[in-house]
Scaffold this motif. Structure first.
Motif, PDB file in Angstrom:
ATOM      1  N   LYS A  31       2.823  15.884  32.949  1.00 13.17           N
ATOM      2  CA  LYS A  31       1.490  15.379  33.651  1.00 13.17           C
ATOM      3  C   LYS A  31       1.499  14.990  34.933  1.00 13.17           C
ATOM      4  CE  LYS A  31      -1.705  16.215  30.630  1.00 13.17           C
ATOM      5  NZ  LYS A  31      -2.321  17.478  30.648  1.00 13.17           N
ATOM      6  N   GLU A  32       2.934  14.420  35.231  1.00 14.59           N
ATOM      7  CA  GLU A  32       2.918  14.012  36.995  1.00 14.59           C
ATOM      8  C   GLU A  32       2.898  15.126  37.667  1.00 14.59           C
ATOM      9  OE1 GLU A  32       5.757   9.998  36.332  1.00 14.59           O
ATOM     10  OE2 GLU A  32       6.815  11.870  36.418  1.00 14.59           O
ATOM     11  N   ASP A  34       1.578  17.887  36.878  1.00  8.68           N
ATOM     12  CA  ASP A  34      -0.152  18.504  36.777  1.00  8.68           C
ATOM     13  C   ASP A  34      -0.838  17.795  37.893  1.00  8.68           C
ATOM     14  OD1 ASP A  34       0.773  20.373  34.980  1.00  8.68           O
ATOM     15  OD2 ASP A  34       0.048  19.168  33.150  1.00  8.68           O
ATOM     16  N   LEU A  35      -0.747  16.525  37.935  1.00  3.54           N
ATOM     17  CA  LEU A  35      -1.417  15.584  38.717  1.00  3.54           C
ATOM     18  C   LEU A  35      -0.945  15.816  40.103  1.00  3.54           C
ATOM     19  CD1 LEU A  35      -3.445  13.177  39.189  1.00  3.54           C
ATOM     20  CD2 LEU A  35      -1.556  11.553  38.848  1.00  3.54           C
ATOM     21  N   TYR A  37       0.314  18.454  41.246  1.00  2.00           N
ATOM     22  CA  TYR A  37      -0.092  19.947  42.023  1.00  2.00           C
ATOM     23  C   TYR A  37      -1.677  20.089  42.076  1.00  2.00           C
ATOM     24  CZ  TYR A  37      -0.490  24.818  41.857  1.00  2.00           C
ATOM     25  OH  TYR A  37      -0.847  26.087  42.519  1.00  2.00           O
ATOM     26  N   PHE A  38      -2.467  19.359  41.266  1.00  5.30           N
ATOM     27  CA  PHE A  38      -3.676  19.574  41.360  1.00  5.30           C
ATOM     28  C   PHE A  38      -4.129  18.852  42.584  1.00  5.30           C
ATOM     29  CE2 PHE A  38      -7.941  17.801  40.957  1.00  5.30           C
ATOM     30  CZ  PHE A  38      -8.850  18.639  40.503  1.00  5.30           C
ATOM     31  N   LEU A  52     -10.285  13.320  38.171  1.00  2.57           N
ATOM     32  CA  LEU A  52      -8.829  13.580  37.714  1.00  2.57           C
ATOM     33  C   LEU A  52      -8.602  13.816  36.326  1.00  2.57           C
ATOM     34  CD1 LEU A  52      -7.120  11.404  40.466  1.00  2.57           C
ATOM     35  CD2 LEU A  52      -7.450  13.901  40.550  1.00  2.57           C
ATOM     36  N   TYR A  53      -9.266  12.807  35.404  1.00  7.56           N
ATOM     37  CA  TYR A  53      -9.132  13.137  33.934  1.00  7.56           C
ATOM     38  C   TYR A  53      -9.449  14.431  33.564  1.00  7.56           C
ATOM     39  CZ  TYR A  53      -7.459   8.312  32.855  1.00  7.56           C
ATOM     40  OH  TYR A  53      -6.546   7.309  32.767  1.00  7.56           O
ATOM     41  N   ASN A  55     -10.096  17.201  34.965  1.00  7.92           N
ATOM     42  CA  ASN A  55      -9.162  18.393  35.775  1.00  7.92           C
ATOM     43  C   ASN A  55      -7.866  18.417  35.257  1.00  7.92           C
ATOM     44  OD1 ASN A  55     -10.956  20.037  37.669  1.00  7.92           O
ATOM     45  ND2 ASN A  55     -11.435  17.947  37.975  1.00  7.92           N
ATOM     46  N   VAL A  56      -7.143  17.170  35.191  1.00  7.42           N
ATOM     47  CA  VAL A  56      -5.489  17.206  34.770  1.00  7.42           C
ATOM     48  C   VAL A  56      -5.468  16.904  33.174  1.00  7.42           C
ATOM     49  CG1 VAL A  56      -3.687  16.140  35.054  1.00  7.42           C
ATOM     50  CG2 VAL A  56      -5.036  16.434  37.102  1.00  7.42           C
ATOM     51  N   TRP A  57      -6.223  16.164  32.641  1.00  7.15           N
ATOM     52  CA  TRP A  57      -6.097  15.901  31.242  1.00  7.15           C
ATOM     53  C   TRP A  57      -6.930  16.844  30.405  1.00  7.15           C
ATOM     54  CZ3 TRP A  57      -4.468  12.386  34.726  1.00  7.15           C
ATOM     55  CH2 TRP A  57      -3.572  11.736  34.537  1.00  7.15           C
TER      56      TRP A  57
END
Length: 104
Positions: A31-32, A34-35, A37-38, A52-53, A55-57
């Motif tokens: 997740k770090e 992914d966050l 990179y996004f 962010l939630y 798009n990432v989660w």
């Protein structure tokens, strides 16, 4: 692969690897990464915590702003030269976060 010069970070989405500005590989959780990179993929664009939630989660995740704040804090400790004075992942007070558009 997103490559930068030797004085900056290196982020590779294909191998999901990250190297700091000295070229040292650092471990990021899924997740770090992914966050980071996004945010990196959308340099300069400000995202609310809710965005962010989403798009990432993903939409199924129950948002808890303290959880995202914790992720940002842990990420900064790993990637920032001085986590108390971030130069990559910036806070936009009252809105959310962005990746510094002036950093490669």
């Amino acid at each position: 692969m997103i490559t930068t010069d030797t004085n900056e970070i290196q982020l590779n989405p294909y191998t999901r690897t990250f190297k700091d500005c000295s070229g040292t590989p650092l471990y990021l959780t899924a997740k770090e990464f992914d966050l980071l990179y996004f945010l990196y993929s959308h340099k300069g664009q400000v995202f609310t915590k809710e965005q962010l939630y989403d798009n990432v989660w993903g939409n199924d995740y129950i948002t808890d702003t303290r959880n995202l704040t914790s992720f940002i804090r842990k990420l900064r400790k790993k990637i920032e030269p001085d986590p108390d004075k971030p130069i990559y992942v910036l806070t936009v007070w009252g809105i959310g976060y962005k990746f510094n558009e002036n950093k490669p």
